[in-house]
Design a protein around this motif. Structure first.
Motif, short mmCIF file in Angstrom:
data_model
loop_
_atom_site.label_atom_id
_atom_site.label_comp_id
_atom_site.label_asym_id
_atom_site.label_seq_id
_atom_site.Cartn_x
_atom_site.Cartn_y
_atom_site.Cartn_z
N GLU A 12 0.83 -1.21 0.00
CA GLU A 12 0.00 0.00 0.00
C GLU A 12 0.86 1.25 0.00
OE1 GLU A 12 -2.55 -0.24 3.41
OE2 GLU A 12 -3.49 -2.08 2.63
N LEU A 13 2.00 1.16 0.69
CA LEU A 13 2.89 2.33 0.77
C LEU A 13 3.84 2.41 -0.43
CD1 LEU A 13 3.78 2.06 4.57
CD2 LEU A 13 2.57 3.97 3.51
N SER A 14 3.68 1.46 -1.36
CA SER A 14 4.55 1.37 -2.56
C SER A 14 6.03 1.33 -2.21
CB SER A 14 4.31 2.55 -3.51
OG SER A 14 2.96 2.74 -3.72
N LEU A 15 6.36 0.57 -1.16
CA LEU A 15 7.77 0.46 -0.77
C LEU A 15 8.42 -0.67 -1.60
CD1 LEU A 15 7.50 0.69 3.12
CD2 LEU A 15 7.70 2.54 1.44
N LYS A 16 9.70 -0.48 -1.87
CA LYS A 16 10.45 -1.54 -2.55
C LYS A 16 10.82 -2.55 -1.47
CE LYS A 16 14.61 -1.17 -4.58
NZ LYS A 16 15.62 -0.26 -5.07
#
Ligand SMILES: [Zn+2]
Length: 411
Positions: A48-52
């Motif tokens: 959801e946080l678009s973290l890698k």
């Protein structure tokens, strides 16, 4: 920027539901079904946080919030997500959830620090599976290799190597994930104190200066097994009686004769054949020795050597031990502790500098980067128990200090 206490609470309460023993505290061992479910839940948040993100070959998770200059080494924040048997819901998790909250706040404020921030969640910190603590972080910094993982065994004789493989990871690849000096600018762990000092001193936060060192040994004492009725007392070679005397002198030595800071614990004991009408044949037990001064640990080991010689002679048994775990006393980084202190001071809450009696994943990182730790109070000093409790106000305050420290260091 502000942290969101209710959001912090909701993640901690949700993680506590991934639990093998809901009737008595939290039990979530690494590589279990609930570990998998908890990891899936966290990975959803990271998506959801678009973290890698990545899961390494031993099960540690890393999730990266990219900074303005991705070529700079990141600041790592996090803790462990496994528990002891019937532990609490805050140990480790407070640091995991704190790291997630920091990134959530940065993200919702569209704030991009210069350095990237990486959430790091360690596997197998407690030693619940294999009796060796911090397997995840030790592996990351090269203190354990593939051959070590093949030697670590759980109570069912399954090796760590096999269990990691069974969890869908490839332990042969652990060297691909090593963290070395250029890979991390700093590592900061938020954690519950697990002791009573902050509460007694009425402080809201602790800044750790030294993490105590430890040595854990496994002692085996062998005697002669025989009939409990037919063997007169003066013809016995009873290892359990010898061990009883040994344990009581260990306690006295730590309490009165070594340093005031030295602690020693016999927490696990096995007696064989363990039957009411049989003089035991062998007894194995662990001794866990800790101190913030290396000297205290060394003195305690000397005492163990002397005392074992004594019981061997007195009870006509044989005895030996092996080292099953060791970590040195670690001074945390002045740069990081000062940064933590300046963010606490600006909030005007009572705090103190202190030592950590428990060893943490952060300690493993001291050999590769600057390390800092923030403690929040534990009610009645209890931890590794269903009674473990820290208030959500205190946890949120710890998260805010972590946030402000990260912002200062990542500029
Ligand atoms: Zn912990």
């Amino acid at each position: 920027m502000k942290v969101n206490q209710y959001r912090i609470e909701s993640v901690i309460e949700t993680l506590a539901k991934f639990n093998d023993t809901p009737e008595n505290g939290v039990t979530r061992f690494s590589y279990s079904k609930n570990d998998r479910a908890a990891k899936d839940y966290l990975m959803n948040i990271f998506n959801e946080l678009s973290l890698k993100m990545s899961v390494d070959a031993i099960g540690n998770i890393r999730a990266r919030y990219e900074g303005k200059d991705p070529s700079l080494s990141p600041i790592l924040i996090g803790s462990h997500m496994d528990s002891v048997r019937n532990g609490g819901k805050y140990d480790g998790i407070v640091g995991v959830v704190g790291a997630i909250e920091v990134v959530r706040v940065l993200s919702e404020n569209n704030y991009k620090p210069k350095r990237s921030i990486e959430i790091i969640i360690f596997a197998e910190e407690e030693g619940s599976n294999f009796g060796t603590t911090m397997v995840g972080s030790k592996t990351l910094v090269g203190k354990l290799d593939v051959s070590d993982l093949k030697k670590l065994k759980n109570y069912q004789n399954h090796t760590c190597y096999d269990m990691v493989k069974g969890f869908g990871l490839n332990p042969d690849e652990i060297s691909n994930y090593l963290i070395t000096k250029d890979d991390a600018y700093a590592m900061i762990e938020l954690h519950i104190e697990q002791g009573i000092v902050l509460e007694k001193e009425q402080k809201k936060l602790g800044i750790v200066e030294v993490i105590c060192g430890m040595k854990t040994i496994k002692v085996s004492v062998e005697g002669v097994s025989n009939h409990a009725g037919a063997t007169p007392m003066n013809f016995r070679q009873d290892p359990l009686v010898a061990v009883a005397e040994f344990i009581s002198s260990i306690e006295k030595a730590a309490r009165y004769y070594v340093l005031p800071t030295t602690v020693a614990t016999v927490g696990e004991i096995n007696c064989s054949p363990n039957m009411a009408n049989v003089i035991p044949k062998s007894v194995t037990f662990t001794v866990d020795i800790r101190d913030v001064e290396q000297n205290g640990i060394d003195e305690m080991i000397k005492f163990v050597d002397k005392e074992l010689k004594y019981i061997i002679e007195k009870y006509n048994v044989t005895a030996s031990y092996i080292l099953i775990g060791e970590s040195k006393c670690i001074d945390l980084s002045k740069k990081i502790t000062d940064a933590i202190e300046s963010s606490i001071t600006s909030l005007k809450v009572p705090f103190m500098r202190m030592n950590s009696g428990a060893v943490h994943d952060a300690a493993m990182f001291a050999q590769v980067t600057d390390v800092g730790m923030i403690f929040i109070p534990s009610r009645d000093g209890k931890s590794h128990s269903a009674d473990e409790y820290s208030s959500y106000e205190d946890i949120a305050l710890g998260c805010l200090v972590l946030l402000n420290t990260v912002i200062e260091l990542a500029q």
